[in-house]
Design an enzyme around this catalytic site. Structure first.
Site, PDB file in Angstrom:
ATOM      1  NE  ARG A   7      -4.004  -2.255   1.743  1.00 11.98           N
ATOM      2  CZ  ARG A   7      -3.933  -3.460   2.316  1.00 11.98           C
ATOM      3  NH1 ARG A   7      -3.017  -3.712   3.210  1.00 11.98           N
ATOM      4  NH2 ARG A   7      -4.787  -4.409   1.996  1.00 11.98           N
TER       5      ARG A   7
ATOM      6  CB  THR B  72      -0.041  -5.727   2.830  1.00 19.62           C
ATOM      7  OG1 THR B  72      -0.902  -5.553   3.949  1.00 19.62           O
ATOM      8  CG2 THR B  72       0.071  -7.209   2.509  1.00 19.62           C
TER       9      THR B  72
ATOM     10  CG  ASN C  57     -10.450 -11.140  12.019  1.00 18.44           C
ATOM     11  OD1 ASN C  57      -9.884 -10.488  11.143  1.00 18.44           O
ATOM     12  ND2 ASN C  57     -10.395 -12.457  12.054  1.00 18.44           N
TER      13      ASN C  57
ATOM     14  CG  ASP D 299     -12.544 -11.675   8.318  1.00 13.31           C
ATOM     15  OD1 ASP D 299     -11.669 -11.044   8.932  1.00 13.31           O
ATOM     16  OD2 ASP D 299     -12.398 -12.038   7.134  1.00 13.31           O
TER      17      ASP D 299
ATOM     18  CG  ASN E  58     -12.044  -4.290   4.251  1.00 12.24           C
ATOM     19  OD1 ASN E  58     -10.876  -4.123   4.551  1.00 12.24           O
ATOM     20  ND2 ASN E  58     -12.623  -5.459   4.372  1.00 12.24           N
TER      21      ASN E  58
END
Lengths: 275, 541
Positions: B134, B178, B264, B307, B393
């Site tokens: 990212r 990431t 989570n 999740d 998200n």
């Protein structure tokens, strides 16, 4: 997000997978799954699938967003599926797995049982006569195409026998509105010019829509030109009275013909080809 | 200390160059605190962090591209990166140079022309797949990025040469990195991911000069640690308890507090083996930036079984709240609720449903969800909304201080959640406790929604036709625009006040990145990663 994986490999065809994933050891692997059509193996594979694969591919194998739909039937040799499970798919989020051979074959058996008819015996009937009915009396080819014959209006059916079970094909004929594939939703369109037509939406966003009309023509529209677009989400454009025009034997023959429609290139040399 | 020569040059371009007068609402930084001010200040010609600044508002002072002229916006250049077909990075821009990542490759580009200046490739060990990435973090001369095999690498931003690398986690234990790190003072903070694979979450802080670990904050306690009472005593569920820190957090410079979301608990869907609230999973944690000590936490979804990571951006907004100025933390959480907290104390101030949800009757006065019985996953599966991907998200929200509006990409949809016991097996890739299934014929629907900060009420929304898996984020600007990567792969400019779509450009792929804006050589650009490419747009010269 995990978007690609085993199914992508399968969907892309075997040549790439073979080139990317096979070594000498694989060449010795049997093409056929030793557990093919074994009910106990399919059940065990289903349990493995739920525990290890469903997070990405969905509980039903139709894709969970992270991984693609595995029910299309567009795959080839069992050993290719085996290899994709074992080694993962390079360039995708599909990871390698170190399952024992027996469990991997169980997974292959289960995946084969998803959606398509790969593990079911051929449908009874006369496929040659069914072909004549498809292109003649039933007028299926006025909307559908098989290997270049017919109309591009509706779903292309050259692989329908691998992609759908016989029961699903029968349901599609008798009750076309029971399940409308999201990629083939119909629409009634009224343009600002006054023109009206029915079409199948092949793509759509907030600004444009791409349809195919009943004549098989592309209708590529800026939405500013559309006065009204009615999506037929619960109503198929396929006529619902086809069964009434066919005798039970003719319907069975038509099913036998459709069940044998599997993409020949993708199935060359394996036991699932039924020319 | 800060490089005065560079600082002055940039300061001049920011404050006095002729073009800037028309496109920037000026804020004059002090030369002495140049770099810290730049990182903390509202973005203008530079975009210095993943979120643009420390606040996570993704609001730019640039106003050259505005409601009146955005129809004339056109493609400026496109850069095709190697190493990925699925870009998730937000470019970072400083002084006319853009830094982007494509998996484990870093590129420095001419931000005006799109031409490559240098690249750095981090080789991965055999068996480790390239992951999404990212983006980078910048300090004065250094650049930091995380690799799929869990290294934090420091480069010299001027030529891409490697300065040091630190091992953040052991990739053989199914950890992955990431995210874009976050530079704070003389340190760099980075989290880790793959809680779904049984990792135990933590957040790391490294010394910028040496790469030495300064502190580590564990999100799942060991037995005897604070909050261990929220995990079962009878087993070692905590060892693989999830709570990963896979998205970039935010920072309040004045309070010296880092705000970071936690993921989570694991296994995702099978909660019987980890009874309790499972703190500090599904939280936003406020940590002292110097020591990593916890000041407070807020748990959005206790004992999550769906999740619903809390890794959405913990946005920092300073605004009047019920008549007095207050430092707020704002988050549209994956569980379907929009929250406003006091970011100094952690006090819960507001919770409001912003997307379809069927799992909670509401929130109690402390913000704890009142869970509806029968919404935990079962072996046969149970339908619950939001989807497993959540009401929102990683796609970035943004905020317009002018309108007091919070812009978020929301998903209305449901999932069938199924569960079964899931013994952890190291290196076995997944530890979810079974899985999920979408509802046949009932795909989730995507929207961009503008929520009022003060009430959480929806001011406007626009449906986004396309894929439920296209997750572009948002960008708000002083040009009274909000840009969004829509569900069909379009970059769309909306009127920030009323929501009308004023301009769009189709990038050709589903999106998983958020737009940003910057200025170079007198032009404002808007950029968005899509597929393997970085697309940029500008008004005609």
């Amino acid at each position: 997000m995990l978007r690609t994986g085993l199914g992508l490999c399968l969907a892309l065809g075997l040549a790439w997978c073979c080139a990317a994933g096979f070594d000498e050891k694989d060449k010795k692997d049997p093409v056929r799954n030793p557990l093919a059509r074994n009910p106990a193996a399919i059940e065990a594979g289903g349990e493995l699938f739920r525990a290890r694969c469903s997070f990405c591919h969905g509980l039903d194998g139709k894709g969970g967003g992270r991984g693609p739909n595995l029910t299309s039937g567009e795959w080839g040799k069992d050993s290719d599926i085996f290899s994709a499970i074992r080694k993962g798919v390079p360039g995708t989020q599909m990871p390698p797995n170190d399952l024992p051979d027996a469990e991997t074959w169980q997974l292959v058996a289960f995946i084969r049982s998803l959606g398509g008819a790969g593990d079911q015996p051929p449908v009874a009937g006369d496929p040659k006569r069914g072909e004549e009915i498809f292109f003649g009396k039933a007028r299926c080819a006025s909307c559908h195409m098989i290997r270049g014959r017919g109309s591009p209006f509706g779903p292309e059916l050259s692989n329908v026998g691998a992609a759908r079970s016989a029961a699903k094909i029968r349901q599609s004929i008798l009750e076309p509105s029971a399940e409308i594939l999201s990629d083939w939703a119909g629409a009634r369109v009224e343009l600002r010019s006054g023109e009206k037509f029915d079409g199948v939406i092949r793509n759509e966003d907030n600004f444009s829509v791409q349809l195919v009309d009943r004549q098989g023509r592309f209708r590529l529209l800026d939405k500013r030109k559309i006065a009204r677009l009615t999506r037929l989400e619960k109503e198929s454009l396929m006529p619902g009275d086809i069964a009434g025009t066919l005798s039970p034997d003719e319907l069975q023959d038509l099913l036998a013909f459709l069940d044998r429609q599997r993409s020949s290139e993708a199935n060359a040399g394996n036991e699932y080809s039924r020319p | 200390m800060h490089n005065v020569r560079v600082s002055r040059r940039t300061f001049v371009s920011a404050a006095a160059a002729p073009f800037v007068a028309g496109i920037v609402r000026p804020v004059l930084p002090s030369v002495q605190n140049y770099w810290a001010d730049q990182l903390a200040g509202t973005p203008a010609e530079n975009w210095l962090t993943y979120h643009g600044d420390y606040s996570g508002r993704r609001f730019s002072r640039l106003a050259a591209i505005a409601r009146a002229n955005v129809k004339r916006l056109q493609a400026a250049w496109v850069y095709q990166a190697e190493g990925t077909s699925h870009q998730e990075c937000t470019p970072v821009v400083r002084d006319g140079v853009m830094y982007v990542t494509a998996s484990n490759i870093v590129y420095a580009l001419d931000a005006c022309a799109g031409r490559k200046i240098w690249e750095y490739r981090a080789e991965l060990p055999e068996g480790i797949k390239p992951e999404v990435n990212r983006g980078v973090a910048l300090s004065e001369h250094r650049l930091f990025f995380a690799t799929a095999d869990c290294r934090l690498i420091a480069l010299d931003a001027r030529n891409g040469s490697r300065v040091w690398e630190a091992r953040v986690a052991d990739h053989r234990k199914e950890y992955r990195l990431t995210q874009a790190p976050l530079v704070i003072k003389d340190k760099v903070v980075v989290g880790m991911g793959y809680g779904d694979w049984g990792a135990r979450g933590y957040l790391d802080c490294y010394d910028q000069a040496t790469g030495a670990l300064v502190w580590r904050f564990w999100t799942v306690p060991r037995p005897g640690d604070p909050f261990s009472e929220t995990w079962p005593e009878a087993n070692n569920a905590w060892e693989n308890g999830g709570g990963c820190t896979w998205m970039t957090g935010t920072y309040d410079r004045e309070a010296n507090l880092i705000y970071w979301g936690t993921g989570n608990p694991a296994p995702d869907f099978y909660g019987e083996g980890r009874t309790g609230d499972n703190l500090l999973t599904n939280c936003v944690v406020a940590l002292d930036a110097d020591t990593g000590e916890r000041r407070w936490h807020f748990q959005f979804t206790p004992h999550d079984t769906h999740d619903w990571d809390a890794c959405e951006c913990p946005m920092l907004v300073d605004a009047a709240w019920r008549g007095r100025p207050r430092k707020l933390l704002v988050e549209a959480n994956r569980n379907g609720f929009f929250y406003v907290l006091d970011r100094i104390t952690g006090e819960y101030l507001l919770g409001k449903v912003f997307a379809t949800q069927t799992w909670a009757r509401g929130l109690d006065p402390k913000g704890r969800p009142i869970v509806i019985e029968g919404t935990d996953p079962t072996p046969a599966g149970v339908k619950v909304c939001p989807t497993v991907e959540g009401a929102s998200n990683w796609m970035s929200p943004s905020y317009s201080p002018r309108y007091g509006l919070y812009y978020v990409v929301a998903q209305d949809g449901c999932t069938i959640y199924a569960s079964s016991a899931a013994p952890f097996q190291e290196g076995k890739n997944n530890y979810q406790g079974t899985g999920t299934q979408r509802l046949p014929g009932d795909p989730a629907r995507m929207f961009i929604r503008a929520l009022e900060l003060q009430t959480g009420e929806k001011r406007w929304e626009r449906p986004m036709l396309g894929s439920e898996w296209s997750w572009g984020g948002t960008l708000a600007t002083a040009g009274d625009l909000v840009f969004v990567g829509d569900a069909a792969g379009n970059l769309v400019a909306h009127d920030a006040e009323k929501g009308d779509a004023l301009w769009h450009f189709y990038t050709g792929r589903d999106l998983s990145a958020s737009p940003m804006t910057y200025a170079s050589s007198g032009r404002q650009f808007v950029a968005l990663a899509s597929g393997s490419a970085i697309f940029t747009f500008a008004l005609p010269e």
